[in-house]
Design a protein around this motif. Structure first.
Motif, mmCIF file in Angstrom:
data_model
loop_
_atom_site.group_PDB
_atom_site.id
_atom_site.type_symbol
_atom_site.label_atom_id
_atom_site.label_comp_id
_atom_site.label_asym_id
_atom_site.label_seq_id
_atom_site.Cartn_x
_atom_site.Cartn_y
_atom_site.Cartn_z
ATOM 1 N N LEU A 1 0.801 -1.222 0.000
ATOM 2 C CA LEU A 1 0.000 0.000 0.000
ATOM 3 C C LEU A 1 0.835 1.273 0.000
ATOM 4 N N LYS A 2 2.171 1.130 -0.077
ATOM 5 C CA LYS A 2 3.091 2.264 -0.122
ATOM 6 C C LYS A 2 2.960 3.158 1.117
ATOM 7 N N GLU A 3 2.698 2.549 2.267
ATOM 8 C CA GLU A 3 2.656 3.323 3.495
ATOM 9 C C GLU A 3 4.073 3.608 3.974
ATOM 10 N N THR A 4 4.201 4.588 4.854
ATOM 11 C CA THR A 4 5.506 5.005 5.341
ATOM 12 C C THR A 4 5.983 4.085 6.467
ATOM 13 N N LEU A 5 7.231 3.636 6.374
ATOM 14 C CA LEU A 5 7.835 2.836 7.436
ATOM 15 C C LEU A 5 8.408 3.769 8.490
ATOM 16 N N ARG A 6 7.859 3.705 9.696
ATOM 17 C CA ARG A 6 8.272 4.599 10.768
ATOM 18 C C ARG A 6 9.250 3.912 11.701
ATOM 19 N N ALA A 7 9.932 4.734 12.492
ATOM 20 C CA ALA A 7 10.864 4.178 13.478
ATOM 21 C C ALA A 7 10.121 3.349 14.522
ATOM 22 N N SER A 8 8.899 3.773 14.870
ATOM 23 C CA SER A 8 8.115 3.022 15.851
ATOM 24 C C SER A 8 7.702 1.659 15.305
ATOM 25 N N ASP A 9 7.530 1.559 13.977
ATOM 26 C CA ASP A 9 7.218 0.260 13.377
ATOM 27 C C ASP A 9 8.383 -0.709 13.526
ATOM 28 N N ILE A 10 9.584 -0.205 13.277
ATOM 29 C CA ILE A 10 10.772 -1.066 13.391
ATOM 30 C C ILE A 10 10.982 -1.507 14.835
ATOM 31 N N LEU A 11 10.889 -0.540 15.772
ATOM 32 C CA LEU A 11 11.068 -0.871 17.188
ATOM 33 C C LEU A 11 9.963 -1.807 17.674
ATOM 34 N N GLY A 12 8.708 -1.503 17.283
ATOM 35 C CA GLY A 12 7.605 -2.363 17.686
ATOM 36 C C GLY A 12 7.720 -3.759 17.120
ATOM 37 N N GLY A 13 8.142 -3.868 15.869
ATOM 38 C CA GLY A 13 8.331 -5.180 15.269
ATOM 39 C C GLY A 13 9.409 -5.986 15.970
ATOM 40 N N ALA A 14 10.516 -5.322 16.333
ATOM 41 C CA ALA A 14 11.601 -6.012 17.032
ATOM 42 C C ALA A 14 11.142 -6.506 18.403
ATOM 43 N N LEU A 15 10.399 -5.656 19.125
ATOM 44 C CA LEU A 15 9.895 -6.064 20.442
ATOM 45 C C LEU A 15 8.896 -7.213 20.318
ATOM 46 N N ALA A 16 8.027 -7.143 19.306
ATOM 47 C CA ALA A 16 7.029 -8.198 19.118
ATOM 48 C C ALA A 16 7.686 -9.524 18.736
ATOM 49 N N VAL A 17 8.718 -9.472 17.899
ATOM 50 C CA VAL A 17 9.442 -10.698 17.526
ATOM 51 C C VAL A 17 10.138 -11.302 18.742
ATOM 52 N N ALA A 18 10.782 -10.442 19.551
ATOM 53 C CA ALA A 18 11.433 -10.933 20.770
ATOM 54 C C ALA A 18 10.405 -11.542 21.722
ATOM 55 N N GLY A 19 9.253 -10.877 21.854
ATOM 56 C CA GLY A 19 8.206 -11.427 22.704
ATOM 57 C C GLY A 19 7.681 -12.750 22.203
ATOM 58 N N THR A 20 7.530 -12.882 20.878
ATOM 59 C CA THR A 20 7.063 -14.138 20.299
ATOM 60 C C THR A 20 8.051 -15.267 20.556
ATOM 61 N N TYR A 21 9.335 -14.942 20.473
ATOM 62 C CA TYR A 21 10.360 -15.957 20.757
ATOM 63 C C TYR A 21 10.259 -16.451 22.203
#
Length: 364
Positions: A122-142
């Motif tokens: 959808l060509k949305e903007t990748l924000r810094a909060s998206d990267i940080l949130g994704g990293a935290l969510a991946v760590a939590g999933t692990y």
């Protein structure tokens, strides 16, 4: 002769112990494989749901820009609906293989995948909060996958009967019913339209949904493996409870989407739903029984990281802009206006005579 008899008895006991140990090891390995199957199915199901949501969103945006046929006449939209159904079916099946306290938090996979896909699709903007949130969510999933209960229960009709009449569940159900009635009274009679009240209603219904979904999925899984469970009335009771609780849950969730922004509803609903599902798994299915204190602590840390990651991803998501037609009234004879754009539907003057009254007074 006595020595031979003693040796034979000792060998017989040793063989029995060896066979029992081998059987336990085989059962443990089978249980772990079943557990992994549940995790894989849940992750794939949530990934399909994220693809479906982006396809449907893309269809809505494209149809609004073209201003042509309704979205439900588009083949692509129906592809998204089919993927949504397939993903939900995968989540349903996952409850039959893995603990409910693990399957529910894995819903953060859908949020992570949706944020990534929306940037590319959808060509949305990748924000810094998206990267940080994704990293935290991946760590939590692990942490969730590593420290969650690894035991796989055999969900039979007799087991469901035993769980339903247990004192822990009866107390839990009584508290839930009382709390639900109080919240429903505040929402309906007192007109308290707070987001916490509405989403708590959704979470209480979701708790019952998770219990019934796992019961139905587990009994179907047992039946497929050869231990027929569909002949017991409790199976059909759970099917009715599952359908009814899902219907009312969707009703209240849709009302929350009408009253509040999606950036508020998504993270709060994820937290409430996950907490209620984990609590239901602990109370009804006793999934944390015998689990080490360290595992429980690390599992809760994984939940906390997932909650924080979803909040950062969903917070203040940029909206996809669609081209909306406007009405130019600048050329109307005898009328003056300061704005050529039709007022927003959410404005106070939309659909009223307030704007016309002001313009008439200024022209006179």
């Amino acid at each position: 002769m006595e020595n031979w008899t003693a040796d034979a008895a000792e060998n017989f006991v040793f063989e029995k112990l060896a066979k029992g140990s081998a059987r336990q090891e085989a059962d443990g390995e089978r249980s772990y494989k079943t557990y992994l199957v549940g995790i894989v199915i849940a992750i794939c199901g949530n990934f399909l749901i994220s693809i479906s949501l982006n396809i449907q969103k893309y269809t809505h945006v494209r149809q609004s820009q073209r201003g042509s046929k309704p979205y439900y006449t588009c083949v692509l939209w129906w592809v998204g609906v089919a993927l949504m159904g397939l993903g939900e079916l995968g989540n349903f099946a996952a409850y039959g293989f893995a603990p409910a306290s693990l399957i529910a938090p894995l819903g953060c996979v859908s949020v992570i995948a949706s944020a990534v896909i929306s940037v590319a699709f959808l060509k949305e903007t990748l924000r810094a909060s998206d990267i940080l949130g994704g990293a935290l969510a991946v760590a939590g999933t692990y942490l969730l996958v590593t420290f969650a209960p690894h035991t796989t229960q055999h969900i039979t009709a007799h087991a469901i009967h035993r769980y339903v009449v247990s004192w822990q569940f009866l107390v839990y159900l009584g508290v839930e019913v009382l709390l639900f009635c109080v919240l429903l009274y505040l929402y309906k009679r007192r007109n308290v339209k707070h987001i916490v009240v509405v989403l708590l209603l959704v979470a209480l219904l979701a708790s019952v949904t998770v219990i019934s979904v796992k019961a139905v999925s587990g009994m179907i899984t047992e039946s497929v493996e050869g231990n027929l469970q569909l002949i017991y009335p409790i199976f059909y009771v759970m099917v009715v409870v599952m359908v009814a609780s899902c219907a009312f849950q969707i009703k209240f969730l849709n009302q929350s989407m009408k009253l509040f922004n999606a950036t508020e509803v998504v993270p709060i609903n994820f937290v409430f739903f996950t907490a209620s599902a984990i609590l239901a798994g602990i109370v009804f299915y006793q999934e944390f029984y015998g689990l080490a204190l360290l595992n429980i602590f690390m599992f809760l840390c994984g939940c906390l990281l997932s909650f924080l990651g979803v909040f950062l991803i969903a917070r203040n998501r940029p909206q996809v802009k669609t081209e909306r037609p406007f009405v130019d009234i600048g050329q109307v004879p005898g009328r003056r206006c300061t704005d050529k754009v039709q007022p927003e539907p959410s404005s106070l003057t939309y659909g009223s005579l307030a704007g016309d009254k002001g313009q008439t007074e200024s022209s006179t």
